[in-house]
Motif scaffolding. Sequence first.
Motif, PDB file in Angstrom:
ATOM      1  N   LEU A  57       0.861  -1.228  -0.069  1.00 47.02           N
ATOM      2  CA  LEU A  57       0.024  -0.059   0.145  1.00 47.02           C
ATOM      3  C   LEU A  57       0.833   1.315   0.031  1.00 47.02           C
ATOM      4  CD1 LEU A  57      -2.952  -0.757   2.355  1.00 47.02           C
ATOM      5  CD2 LEU A  57      -3.050  -0.569   0.278  1.00 47.02           C
ATOM      6  N   PRO A  58       0.406   2.275  -0.564  1.00 46.16           N
ATOM      7  CA  PRO A  58       1.232   3.747  -0.735  1.00 46.16           C
ATOM      8  C   PRO A  58       0.922   4.197   0.987  1.00 46.16           C
ATOM      9  CG  PRO A  58      -0.992   3.960  -1.930  1.00 46.16           C
ATOM     10  CD  PRO A  58      -0.882   2.376  -1.544  1.00 46.16           C
ATOM     11  N   LEU A  59       1.917   5.185   1.119  1.00 48.48           N
ATOM     12  CA  LEU A  59       1.964   5.700   2.553  1.00 48.48           C
ATOM     13  C   LEU A  59       0.297   6.263   3.028  1.00 48.48           C
ATOM     14  CD1 LEU A  59       3.723   6.436   5.019  1.00 48.48           C
ATOM     15  CD2 LEU A  59       3.873   8.695   3.706  1.00 48.48           C
ATOM     16  N   TRP A  60       0.102   5.743   4.199  1.00 51.00           N
ATOM     17  CA  TRP A  60      -1.279   6.209   4.806  1.00 51.00           C
ATOM     18  C   TRP A  60      -0.844   6.399   6.119  1.00 51.00           C
ATOM     19  CZ3 TRP A  60      -3.287   3.343   8.627  1.00 51.00           C
ATOM     20  CH2 TRP A  60      -2.844   2.055   8.682  1.00 51.00           C
ATOM     21  N   ARG A  61      -1.800   7.527   6.616  1.00 55.83           N
ATOM     22  CA  ARG A  61      -1.561   7.868   8.056  1.00 55.83           C
ATOM     23  C   ARG A  61      -2.728   7.400   9.168  1.00 55.83           C
ATOM     24  NH1 ARG A  61      -2.831  12.993   8.152  1.00 55.83           N
ATOM     25  NH2 ARG A  61      -3.487  12.819   6.169  1.00 55.83           N
ATOM     26  N   PRO A  62      -2.293   6.316   9.836  1.00 53.67           N
ATOM     27  CA  PRO A  62      -3.514   5.654  10.841  1.00 53.67           C
ATOM     28  C   PRO A  62      -4.316   6.884  11.757  1.00 53.67           C
ATOM     29  CG  PRO A  62      -1.140   5.178  11.667  1.00 53.67           C
ATOM     30  CD  PRO A  62      -1.009   5.988  10.471  1.00 53.67           C
ATOM     31  N   ARG A  63      -5.410   6.587  11.958  1.00 49.85           N
ATOM     32  CA  ARG A  63      -6.354   7.429  12.649  1.00 49.85           C
ATOM     33  C   ARG A  63      -6.863   6.853  13.800  1.00 49.85           C
ATOM     34  NH1 ARG A  63     -10.921   8.740   8.840  1.00 49.85           N
ATOM     35  NH2 ARG A  63     -10.495   6.721   8.011  1.00 49.85           N
ATOM     36  N   THR A  64      -6.372   5.506  14.377  1.00 46.98           N
ATOM     37  CA  THR A  64      -6.740   4.702  15.404  1.00 46.98           C
ATOM     38  C   THR A  64      -6.262   5.486  16.535  1.00 46.98           C
ATOM     39  OG1 THR A  64      -7.179   2.675  14.432  1.00 46.98           O
ATOM     40  CG2 THR A  64      -6.701   2.801  16.855  1.00 46.98           C
ATOM     41  N   PRO A  65      -5.138   6.177  16.732  1.00 46.56           N
ATOM     42  CA  PRO A  65      -4.759   6.759  17.756  1.00 46.56           C
ATOM     43  C   PRO A  65      -5.642   8.166  17.904  1.00 46.56           C
ATOM     44  CG  PRO A  65      -2.723   6.362  16.490  1.00 46.56           C
ATOM     45  CD  PRO A  65      -4.023   5.883  15.819  1.00 46.56           C
ATOM     46  N   LEU A  66      -6.009   8.784  17.011  1.00 44.29           N
ATOM     47  CA  LEU A  66      -6.953   9.872  17.071  1.00 44.29           C
ATOM     48  C   LEU A  66      -8.407   9.553  17.573  1.00 44.29           C
ATOM     49  CD1 LEU A  66      -6.034  11.833  13.789  1.00 44.29           C
ATOM     50  CD2 LEU A  66      -5.090  11.956  15.952  1.00 44.29           C
ATOM     51  N   LEU A  67      -8.892   8.362  17.150  1.00 44.52           N
ATOM     52  CA  LEU A  67     -10.077   7.869  17.687  1.00 44.52           C
ATOM     53  C   LEU A  67     -10.167   7.590  19.130  1.00 44.52           C
ATOM     54  CD1 LEU A  67     -12.900   7.093  17.096  1.00 44.52           C
ATOM     55  CD2 LEU A  67     -12.263   4.981  16.109  1.00 44.52           C
ATOM     56  N   ALA A  68      -8.968   7.088  19.489  1.00 40.45           N
ATOM     57  CA  ALA A  68      -8.695   6.397  20.823  1.00 40.45           C
ATOM     58  C   ALA A  68      -8.693   7.803  21.933  1.00 40.45           C
ATOM     59  CB  ALA A  68      -7.654   5.748  20.997  1.00 40.45           C
ATOM     60  N   GLN A  69      -8.155   8.886  21.426  1.00 35.37           N
ATOM     61  CA  GLN A  69      -8.221  10.081  22.220  1.00 35.37           C
ATOM     62  C   GLN A  69      -9.461  10.608  22.096  1.00 35.37           C
ATOM     63  OE1 GLN A  69      -4.790  12.190  19.807  1.00 35.37           O
ATOM     64  NE2 GLN A  69      -3.606  11.978  21.271  1.00 35.37           N
ATOM     65  N   ASP A  70     -10.153  10.903  20.955  1.00 39.80           N
ATOM     66  CA  ASP A  70     -11.441  11.288  21.363  1.00 39.80           C
ATOM     67  C   ASP A  70     -12.283  10.478  22.210  1.00 39.80           C
ATOM     68  OD1 ASP A  70     -10.487  13.384  19.568  1.00 39.80           O
ATOM     69  OD2 ASP A  70     -11.934  12.426  17.606  1.00 39.80           O
ATOM     70  N   LEU A  71     -12.261   9.147  22.096  1.00 37.00           N
ATOM     71  CA  LEU A  71     -12.948   8.574  22.966  1.00 37.00           C
ATOM     72  C   LEU A  71     -12.639   8.555  24.359  1.00 37.00           C
ATOM     73  CD1 LEU A  71     -13.353   5.208  20.946  1.00 37.00           C
ATOM     74  CD2 LEU A  71     -15.241   6.661  21.652  1.00 37.00           C
ATOM     75  N   ALA A  72     -11.467   8.490  24.859  1.00 34.35           N
ATOM     76  CA  ALA A  72     -10.814   8.880  26.048  1.00 34.35           C
ATOM     77  C   ALA A  72     -11.418  10.123  26.652  1.00 34.35           C
ATOM     78  CB  ALA A  72      -9.280   8.872  26.057  1.00 34.35           C
ATOM     79  N   ASP A  73     -11.424  11.353  25.641  1.00 38.61           N
ATOM     80  CA  ASP A  73     -11.905  12.571  26.076  1.00 38.61           C
ATOM     81  C   ASP A  73     -13.361  12.468  26.505  1.00 38.61           C
ATOM     82  OD1 ASP A  73      -9.486  13.630  25.896  1.00 38.61           O
ATOM     83  OD2 ASP A  73      -9.912  14.826  23.807  1.00 38.61           O
ATOM     84  N   LEU A  74     -14.002  11.563  26.015  1.00 40.24           N
ATOM     85  CA  LEU A  74     -15.601  11.364  26.306  1.00 40.24           C
ATOM     86  C   LEU A  74     -15.681  10.337  27.227  1.00 40.24           C
ATOM     87  CD1 LEU A  74     -16.861  11.679  22.610  1.00 40.24           C
ATOM     88  CD2 LEU A  74     -17.122  13.156  24.275  1.00 40.24           C
ATOM     89  N   GLY A  75     -14.504   9.952  28.083  1.00 43.48           N
ATOM     90  CA  GLY A  75     -14.686   8.783  28.826  1.00 43.48           C
ATOM     91  C   GLY A  75     -15.148   7.522  28.397  1.00 43.48           C
ATOM     92  N   GLN A  76     -14.869   7.107  27.252  1.00 46.05           N
ATOM     93  CA  GLN A  76     -15.095   5.716  26.783  1.00 46.05           C
ATOM     94  C   GLN A  76     -13.867   5.244  26.288  1.00 46.05           C
ATOM     95  OE1 GLN A  76     -18.086   4.441  25.927  1.00 46.05           O
ATOM     96  NE2 GLN A  76     -19.193   6.304  26.622  1.00 46.05           N
TER      97      GLN A  76
END
Length: 172
Positions: A57-76
């Motif tokens: 695959l060509p270079l791509w940037r993962p978003r799982t860490p961003l999703l995890a941060q947003d969920l943590a901010d929401l207490g999830q």
Amino acid sequence: MHASALLRETTRAAHERVDAAFARFDLADRDSYAAMLVAHARALPVAEAAMAAAPALPLWRPRTPLLAQDLADLGQPLPPELPLALPQEAAAVAGLAYVVEGSRLGGVYLARQVGAGLPARYLSAAHEKGEWRAFLAWLDQAGEAGGSGWIEAALAGAAAGFSLYQQAAEAA
């Protein structure tokens, strides 16, 4: 027809089903928004893990860490992932990547609907300039080089990706 155009046309109905499944979430409401992010978290990490294991695959940037941060901010916490039924052919990951990377386009639109004060790192993670066009060009080159077998496997991978996201939305 180019691989990217075939992917867009062939998966249109699946894409519309996923959009409809996620349309029930009110992104301005904290609890509904959190539920939508939890649904995405049932799909995105497993999809990105499959993409990370595909060196072609060509270079791509993962978003799982961003999703995890947003969920943590929401207490999830991150929820358990759903299983991904991805075909074994290498080109299937290209179709999955089409779904995952294409979701960035919709995410930018959805980020504008997120309620004031709610975290939106994940949805706001847009493509950098030219990144999406470069990905589509890569798909078209890979499809041309791989022929109809490659394209069929990519279509199966995209179908698996849309199915994963639909299951995640319906499970929420």
